[in-house]
Design a protein around this motif. Structure first.
Motif, short mmCIF file in Angstrom:
data_model
loop_
_atom_site.label_atom_id
_atom_site.label_comp_id
_atom_site.label_asym_id
_atom_site.label_seq_id
_atom_site.Cartn_x
_atom_site.Cartn_y
_atom_site.Cartn_z
N HIS A 185 0.83 -1.20 0.00
CA HIS A 185 0.00 0.00 0.00
C HIS A 185 0.87 1.25 0.00
N SER A 186 1.83 1.33 0.92
CA SER A 186 2.71 2.50 0.98
C SER A 186 3.63 2.56 -0.23
N GLU A 187 4.04 1.39 -0.71
CA GLU A 187 4.89 1.37 -1.91
C GLU A 187 4.16 1.95 -3.11
N ASN A 188 2.88 1.63 -3.25
CA ASN A 188 2.11 2.15 -4.38
C ASN A 188 1.82 3.65 -4.22
N ILE A 189 1.63 4.08 -2.99
CA ILE A 189 1.46 5.53 -2.76
C ILE A 189 2.75 6.25 -3.13
N PHE A 190 3.88 5.69 -2.70
CA PHE A 190 5.18 6.30 -2.99
C PHE A 190 5.43 6.39 -4.49
N ALA A 191 5.00 5.38 -5.23
CA ALA A 191 5.22 5.36 -6.68
C ALA A 191 4.53 6.53 -7.37
N ASN A 192 3.46 7.06 -6.76
CA ASN A 192 2.72 8.17 -7.35
C ASN A 192 3.13 9.53 -6.79
N ALA A 193 3.90 9.52 -5.72
CA ALA A 193 4.23 10.76 -5.03
C ALA A 193 5.39 11.49 -5.70
N ASN A 194 5.56 12.74 -5.31
CA ASN A 194 6.66 13.55 -5.81
C ASN A 194 7.98 13.02 -5.25
N PRO A 195 8.87 12.48 -6.06
CA PRO A 195 10.11 11.87 -5.54
C PRO A 195 11.04 12.88 -4.88
N ALA A 196 10.89 14.15 -5.22
CA ALA A 196 11.76 15.16 -4.64
C ALA A 196 11.39 15.50 -3.21
N THR A 197 10.15 15.22 -2.82
CA THR A 197 9.68 15.62 -1.49
C THR A 197 9.18 14.45 -0.65
N THR A 198 9.34 13.23 -1.14
CA THR A 198 8.75 12.07 -0.46
C THR A 198 9.80 11.03 -0.11
N GLU A 199 9.67 10.46 1.10
CA GLU A 199 10.53 9.35 1.51
C GLU A 199 9.65 8.15 1.87
N LEU A 200 10.16 6.96 1.60
CA LEU A 200 9.50 5.71 1.97
C LEU A 200 10.46 4.89 2.81
N HIS A 201 9.99 4.43 3.98
CA HIS A 201 10.79 3.56 4.84
C HIS A 201 9.96 2.32 5.18
N ILE A 202 10.40 1.18 4.71
CA ILE A 202 9.79 -0.10 5.06
C ILE A 202 10.61 -0.69 6.20
N THR A 203 10.03 -0.75 7.38
CA THR A 203 10.78 -1.16 8.57
C THR A 203 10.65 -2.65 8.84
N PRO A 204 11.69 -3.26 9.41
CA PRO A 204 11.69 -4.71 9.64
C PRO A 204 11.33 -5.11 11.07
N TRP A 205 10.86 -4.19 11.89
CA TRP A 205 10.82 -4.43 13.32
C TRP A 205 9.65 -5.25 13.82
N THR A 206 8.55 -5.28 13.10
CA THR A 206 7.37 -5.94 13.65
C THR A 206 6.44 -6.40 12.53
N ASP A 207 5.55 -7.33 12.84
CA ASP A 207 4.52 -7.73 11.90
C ASP A 207 3.16 -7.17 12.31
N ARG A 208 3.14 -6.36 13.37
CA ARG A 208 1.88 -5.75 13.83
C ARG A 208 1.62 -4.46 13.07
N HIS A 209 0.39 -4.28 12.71
CA HIS A 209 -0.02 -3.11 11.92
C HIS A 209 0.17 -1.83 12.72
N GLY A 210 0.90 -0.88 12.13
CA GLY A 210 1.07 0.43 12.74
C GLY A 210 1.83 0.44 14.04
N ALA A 211 2.67 -0.54 14.27
CA ALA A 211 3.34 -0.67 15.57
C ALA A 211 4.84 -0.45 15.50
N ALA A 212 5.37 0.08 14.41
CA ALA A 212 6.82 0.24 14.28
C ALA A 212 7.40 1.11 15.38
#
Length: 310
Positions: free
Chosen positions: A255-282
């Protein structure tokens, strides 16, 4: 006789089809357990005990003639001429992100946490997954701007899940914010609702998708297909930080990867974190790592925001 029987069967099937659509539209718009927020003193003591704050005010922000949003406003004595608005997840309340507040408090920013419409102590309303909530968030920004005496360009939106998607969709209304931090957002309502429906109730539910969408639109006074953060980020200048757990089993990282693909690359960062499998718990799994990502993003993409604690 046969023609009458066939006609009766078709009418019955139509009624069943509409009835199922009505049921699931109710689940979408009005379903879920909604807990009231605990007293702010307990929220700070339990969730953000390291937060050095001793004053706040209860606020009610009118966003429509029928709906006011309940919140807590924390006025920072450091006066960094900035503010952050915290947006919670689905069926939660304004306490959910209280432990994120110290990150931004360190910049000298005021903090507002509010209950979304239909949540917590805010007025009852259908949950439209950002369609109406984005207008609410835009009006909340105006309220904070006036209350704190700062421009919208000094105000950031920080949300998780439902709140993250609302924050991103607010960019469809206004593109004059300091930044948006969106943790575990969904790319669109079609995917998050209808795909979850199939996962929770079985693949057969997909045959009811057209009527579910139609009735949801009517009952929620909304347009189902326009709830799409992956579309609202296109061409926007507001800096965006997208975070997602790579093992999120509820709302996949795609979901976030697809949002990032459409966003302005000059002003947007994407971080996929490895810390947990719980939703929204990074953040909860690794507060220092999460905080480092946020502060690094602000330094890189919003260097003039607040008084940097570094």
């Amino acid at each position: 006789m046969m023609r009458k029987i066939v006609g009766s069967v078709l009418i019955l099937l139509l009624l069943i089809y509409v009835g199922v659509g009505f049921f699931f539209s109710g689940v979408i718009l009005f379903g879920g357990e909604h807990d009231l927020p605990k007293p702010v003193e307990l929220a700070i003591a339990d969730d953000a005990p390291q937060w050095d704050v001793d004053g706040w005010e209860k606020v009610d922000i009118e966003v429509t003639d029928e709906i006011s949003l309940a919140g807590n406003y924390f006025d920072n004595p450091a006066d960094g001429q900035c503010a952050v608005v915290l947006l919670h997840g689905h069926t939660s309340n304004r306490n959910e992100l209280i432990d994120y507040a110290p990150i931004y408090w360190g910049y000298g920013c005021d903090v507002l946490a509010y209950d979304a419409r239909g949540h917590g102590e805010s007025d009852p309303a259908a949950l439209t997954f950002g369609y109406h909530e984005r207008e609410d968030a835009a009006k909340v920004v105006d309220w904070v701007s006036q209350h704190a005496g700062i421009e919208p360009g000094q105000i950031g939106l920080v949300g998780t899940s439902y709140g993250a998607a609302t924050s991103l969709q607010t960019l469809a209304v206004r593109d004059d914010l300091a930044f948006v931090v969106a943790d575990s957002a969904y790319q669109d309502m079609e995917t998050i609702i209808l795909a979850r429906g199939a996962a929770d109730y079985g693949a057969y539910v997909s045959i009811f998708n057209p009527i579910i969408k139609l009735i949801t639109n009517m009952r929620g006074d909304m347009v189902f297909d326009e709830v799409a953060p992956q579309d609202t980020v296109i061409g926007k200048q507001t800096p965006i930080l997208l975070l997602h757990s790579e093992r999120d089993g509820f709302t996949g990282a795609f979901h976030s990867e697809n949002i990032f693909a459409n966003a302005n690359p000059a002003t947007t960062e994407l971080h996929i974190t490895p810390w947990t499998d719980r939703h929204g718990a990074a953040f909860h799994e690794n507060p220092p790592g999460y905080t480092a990502i946020v502060t690094g993003f602000l330094e890189e993409k919003a260097p003039d925001f607040g008084d940097s604690p570094n």
